[in-house]
Design a protein around this motif. Structure first.
Motif, PDB file in Angstrom:
ATOM      1  N   VAL A 180       0.845  -1.194   0.000  1.00  0.00           N
ATOM      2  CA  VAL A 180       0.000   0.000   0.000  1.00  0.00           C
ATOM      3  C   VAL A 180       0.881   1.244   0.000  1.00  0.00           C
ATOM      4  O   VAL A 180       1.783   1.379   0.832  1.00  0.00           O
ATOM      5  N   MET A 181       0.610   2.149  -0.938  1.00  0.00           N
ATOM      6  CA  MET A 181       1.298   3.438  -0.985  1.00  0.00           C
ATOM      7  C   MET A 181       0.456   4.487  -0.280  1.00  0.00           C
ATOM      8  O   MET A 181      -0.750   4.570  -0.490  1.00  0.00           O
ATOM      9  N   LYS A 182       1.121   5.319   0.542  1.00  0.00           N
ATOM     10  CA  LYS A 182       0.449   6.450   1.177  1.00  0.00           C
ATOM     11  C   LYS A 182       1.130   7.722   0.703  1.00  0.00           C
ATOM     12  O   LYS A 182       2.310   7.945   0.975  1.00  0.00           O
ATOM     13  N   LEU A 183       0.397   8.548  -0.036  1.00  0.00           N
ATOM     14  CA  LEU A 183       0.939   9.790  -0.561  1.00  0.00           C
ATOM     15  C   LEU A 183       0.741  10.911   0.456  1.00  0.00           C
ATOM     16  O   LEU A 183      -0.268  10.953   1.165  1.00  0.00           O
ATOM     17  N   LYS A 184       1.703  11.821   0.526  1.00  0.00           N
ATOM     18  CA  LYS A 184       1.658  12.871   1.542  1.00  0.00           C
ATOM     19  C   LYS A 184       0.447  13.773   1.338  1.00  0.00           C
ATOM     20  O   LYS A 184      -0.018  14.005   0.219  1.00  0.00           O
ATOM     21  N   ASN A 185      -0.060  14.283   2.470  1.00  0.00           N
ATOM     22  CA  ASN A 185      -1.189  15.214   2.462  1.00  0.00           C
ATOM     23  C   ASN A 185      -2.413  14.659   1.740  1.00  0.00           C
ATOM     24  O   ASN A 185      -3.221  15.413   1.187  1.00  0.00           O
ATOM     25  N   ASN A 186      -2.529  13.324   1.736  1.00  0.00           N
ATOM     26  CA  ASN A 186      -3.676  12.667   1.090  1.00  0.00           C
ATOM     27  C   ASN A 186      -3.855  13.073  -0.370  1.00  0.00           C
ATOM     28  O   ASN A 186      -4.980  13.154  -0.891  1.00  0.00           O
TER      29      ASN A 186
ATOM     30  N   SER B  72       3.625  -2.730   3.971  1.00  0.00           N
ATOM     31  CA  SER B  72       2.955  -4.025   3.976  1.00  0.00           C
ATOM     32  C   SER B  72       1.503  -3.801   4.390  1.00  0.00           C
ATOM     33  O   SER B  72       1.163  -2.787   5.006  1.00  0.00           O
ATOM     34  N   THR B  73       0.640  -4.745   4.054  1.00  0.00           N
ATOM     35  CA  THR B  73      -0.770  -4.579   4.418  1.00  0.00           C
ATOM     36  C   THR B  73      -0.946  -4.589   5.930  1.00  0.00           C
ATOM     37  O   THR B  73      -1.856  -3.940   6.459  1.00  0.00           O
ATOM     38  N   VAL B  74      -0.076  -5.304   6.633  1.00  0.00           N
ATOM     39  CA  VAL B  74      -0.137  -5.323   8.102  1.00  0.00           C
ATOM     40  C   VAL B  74       0.176  -3.937   8.652  1.00  0.00           C
ATOM     41  O   VAL B  74      -0.548  -3.403   9.501  1.00  0.00           O
ATOM     42  N   ASP B  75       1.265  -3.323   8.176  1.00  0.00           N
ATOM     43  CA  ASP B  75       1.631  -1.984   8.639  1.00  0.00           C
ATOM     44  C   ASP B  75       0.541  -0.970   8.299  1.00  0.00           C
ATOM     45  O   ASP B  75       0.251  -0.059   9.079  1.00  0.00           O
ATOM     46  N   PHE B  76      -0.056  -1.109   7.119  1.00  0.00           N
ATOM     47  CA  PHE B  76      -1.120  -0.183   6.715  1.00  0.00           C
ATOM     48  C   PHE B  76      -2.322  -0.293   7.641  1.00  0.00           C
ATOM     49  O   PHE B  76      -2.847   0.724   8.129  1.00  0.00           O
TER      50      PHE B  76
END
Length: 594
Positions: A332-338, A362-366
């Motif tokens: 899973v990618m999380k981009l800054k400031n949504n 990882s999906t666990v960390d997400f």
């Protein structure tokens, strides 16, 4: 037509089946590197020589020479004709095919007419856009250049009430087929038809067989009455849940054996233009199993990069469930400031996006991260609830090595003993009793099982991948491995590396005296998974941690000797303290720092 069915019909059947699933109905398969191996069903053999490739969707027997695609396999295994085999696979995927005996049957005629009609519609929209200043200005404002607009055949649906309808009628299409296409809608008075898409930027949806099957239309401005996006309706040739926007281009641009899944058409187009071309979109819906199976045909890993709003998070969680349920690796990618991918790549650039993709969660960390956003860890009651809920996520990890590593890392961050989490898991899962023992007793059976799994993967790589072997040799000594077969194999492999050669598995195995050792080492090498940086780091870290724990157990045993003098006891105690510190550091260490 091709042997009773059109090429597109055959491609549809192939797209909705997977050769691994088909062959596994008849042959037990085991993963071996990039392929799956089993005993050939077409001749008698004791040693598996039947190889199946998920990536290429082909099989081959190195013993008898049998080979082909899944249609060939079904023909031979079931003694069916070509047409019967296609029908068999279509039924398996719940696909309805026309009567193959009638080359000119009405259903086939209608399907072919719909394909031609959508192709003509795409040309109509494209020409409209090229001559329409406002739509071109809109694309330029979104950073889309002319070459990219041409590659994706981006069009424009004019504001005319019957513009497309009149054009398609002039091409000779019948009202009945036009109505079934979803491109036009009947007037309320029932006396005529009007265009479904009006005053919208048009995105043709192209199948992997390169047929235009539908459209997505986007308003260029805001409207309180009309939806921002409007997709084609379900038709004979368009099923939203089994198609992916951009896959026709992405399938030949697969970087690192993975696909990046985003939400929107513009996300795909912007990323593609920036040079990131292994990207697809799920047509504005949450990922379906049909779309997941289509991805699985081409890759083993999918990176989800959806918007950071509530709808995007829900779509991500749903995507994780679907894709992991199909056996795909998911990040899973999380981009800054949504930010959404379109805005991010235009502002931050290709390299920044790729770096985030390479370091996706990882999906666990997400999932644990989502939980953490809802609590205040400074409050003990909320921290307890958080750990309890996170433990449920950790419990779902199937790989025992990954589960132990994640538990150790999470426990260290929460400043609690790992055994507490193992005990919580054990309350609902008998399997976790063994996992709890691994944190306290070196000689437990499960500790030996985890240790054996890590060792066997490492030894498999030592004999099959020279680059990976060098990485292993730089981190681990032979003493990290169990005495006997394992350590002897490592000593041999290291010796070959030092002399500049690769370890020759057949030569080494052939010189082993005990048959059980020959079988065991052959299995390790044949069954070895493809080496990834993450799996390699996990295995090496597990070996290092078990080596430290073995040292701690040895020191504790030595300190129990009543004959020790005070000086020797203090020396052992200091060494024990250092080893425990080393273990704590190792438990909290991420892969990137190992």
């Amino acid at each position: 037509m091709s042997k009773g069915y059109t090429e597109d019909q055959i491609q549809q059947v192939l797209d909705n089946n997977d050769i691994i699933d088909v062959v596994s109905q008849y042959v037990p398969l085991k993963k071996s590197g990039n392929h799956y191996m089993g005993r050939c069903p077409f001749h008698n053999e004791k040693t598996p020589s039947f190889s199946v490739s998920a990536e290429k969707q082909l099989y081959h027997c190195f013993g008898c020479g049998a080979g082909g695609d899944m249609i060939t396999f079904v023909r031979n295994i079931e003694n069916l004709s070509f047409v019967e085999s296609v029908k068999y696979l279509a039924d398996r995927a719940n696909i309805t095919l026309p009567d193959s005996e009638g080359f000119n049957d009405q259903e086939s005629k209608k399907r072919d007419a719909l394909y031609r009609m959508h192709k003509d519609a795409a040309r109509f929209f494209y020409k409209k856009r090229c001559a329409h200043d406002r739509s071109n200005e809109y694309l330029r404002s979104r950073g889309i250049d002319d070459d990219t607009a041409r590659q994706f055949a981006i069009g424009y649906a004019g504001s005319e009430y019957t513009g497309l309808y009149d054009y398609l009628k002039s091409k000779g299409y019948k009202n009945e087929d036009l109505a079934d296409s979803g491109l036009v809608l009947p007037d309320r008075n029932g006396k005529g038809y009007h265009d479904r898409f009006r005053d919208r930027i048009m995105f043709p949806i192209v199948s992997v067989a390169k047929n235009v099957t539908g459209f997505g239309g986007r308003l260029m401005g805001k409207s309180d009455k009309l939806p921002k996006y409007l997709n084609s309706s379900e038709t004979m040739i368009f099923h939203k849940g089994t198609q992916l926007y951009g896959l026709n281009l992405a399938k030949t641009n697969l970087e690192n054996g993975r696909l990046i899944a985003v939400e929107g058409y513009m996300d795909v187009i912007s990323l593609f233009q920036s040079g990131i071309r292994n990207v697809v979109a799920s047509l504005g819906t949450a990922l379906t199993e049909g779309q997941g199976r289509l991805m699985k045909r081409y890759v083993e890993e999918v990176v989800l990069c959806y918007d950071g709003d509530g709808a995007g998070i829900r779509a991500t969680v749903r995507g994780i469930q679907v894709l992991e349920g199909l056996g795909l690796r998911v990040k899973v990618m999380k981009l800054k400031n949504n930010m959404d991918p379109d805005d991010f790549v235009r502002q931050e650039g290709k390299e920044a996006f790729q770096e985030l993709a390479n370091n996706a969660l990882s999906t666990v960390d997400f999932r644990i991260g989502l939980l953490e956003e809802t609590v205040d860890l400074r409050r003990n009651d909320e921290k307890i609830q958080f750990v309890t809920e996170a433990t449920k996520i950790l419990k779902e990890i199937k790989n025992p090595i990954e589960q132990e590593m994640q538990i150790q890392r999470f426990a260290s961050r929460m400043q609690i003993e790992p055994g507490v989490i193992f005990k919580e898991i054990k309350n609902d899962d008998p399997k976790a009793i063994a996992l709890e023992k691994t944190s306290s007793r070196e000689n437990s059976s499960v500790r030996r099982s985890i240790k054996r799994e890590a060792q066997e993967m490492l030894i498999g790589w030592l004999f099959t991948d020279k680059d990976t072997a060098r990485k292993i040799a730089s981190k681990l000594q032979p003493e990290h491995f169990q005495k006997g077969l394992y350590r002897d194999a490592v000593v041999h492999a290291y010796h070959q590396l030092k002399s500049g050669q690769s370890a020759n598995p057949s030569a080494y195995i052939g010189n082993l005296e005990e048959e059980s050792h020959r079988k065991a080492l052959s299995r390790m090498i044949m069954d070895v998974e493809e080496s990834t940086d993450e799996l390699l780091m996990d295995c090496m870290k597990a070996m290092e941690m078990m080596y430290i724990k073995r040292s701690i157990a040895y020191l504790q045993k030595k300190m129990g000797d009543f004959n020790l003098n005070e000086e020797e006891f203090n020396r052992l105690y200091c060494e024990l303290v250092e080893k425990k510190k080393e273990l704590e550091q190792m438990q909290s260490m991420g892969r990137e720092n190992f």
